[in-house]
Design a protein around this motif. Structure first.
Motif: not given
Length: 121
Positions: A2-3, A5-11, A13
């Motif tokens: 999950h972390s 995935k969240t990191n990839k989404e943040s990158t 954005r």
């Protein structure tokens, strides 16, 4: 997981925001370049480009490094692009300094001419 995935989404954005920011900066630089050319025309005694003067002509976005999409670039490519973008910004800052000097010189020349005509009268 999950972390990650969240990191990839943040990158992703962040890349999107960065791309919009640099495109906005590219438009500003194109505007400043047009303004500099306009001032050169006027200082040279020529007629200014009226569409540029009135702001009715769309600014041509050149193939400036500020107009590149960073979405699919590697980190190393992004760093190189950032260096190139900083060089572009530096170049325009130099043009603005030169323009400011030309305006100050022209203003001083006009003041001197006014003083001379007052003394003559």
């Amino acid at each position: 997981i999950h972390s990650l995935k969240t990191n990839k989404e943040s990158t992703a954005r962040l890349d999107g925001h960065y791309t919009r920011l640099t495109r906005g900066m590219g438009r500003c630089i194109a505007e400043l370049t047009s303004l500099n050319e306009l001032c050169s025309q006027v200082f040279g005694g020529g007629d200014p480009n009226m569409s540029v003067l009135l702001g009715v002509r769309d600014v041509m976005l050149t193939s400036s490094p500020l107009n590149r999409d960073t979405t699919n670039l590697t980190m190393e490519e992004k760093l190189e692009l950032a260096r190139t973008q900083l060089e572009e910004v530096s170049r325009v800052q130099g043009e603005v300094r030169e323009l400011r000097t030309r305006i100050a010189d022209k203003y001083a020349e006009n003041l001197a001419d006014n003083m001379t005509s007052c003394v003559t009268q």
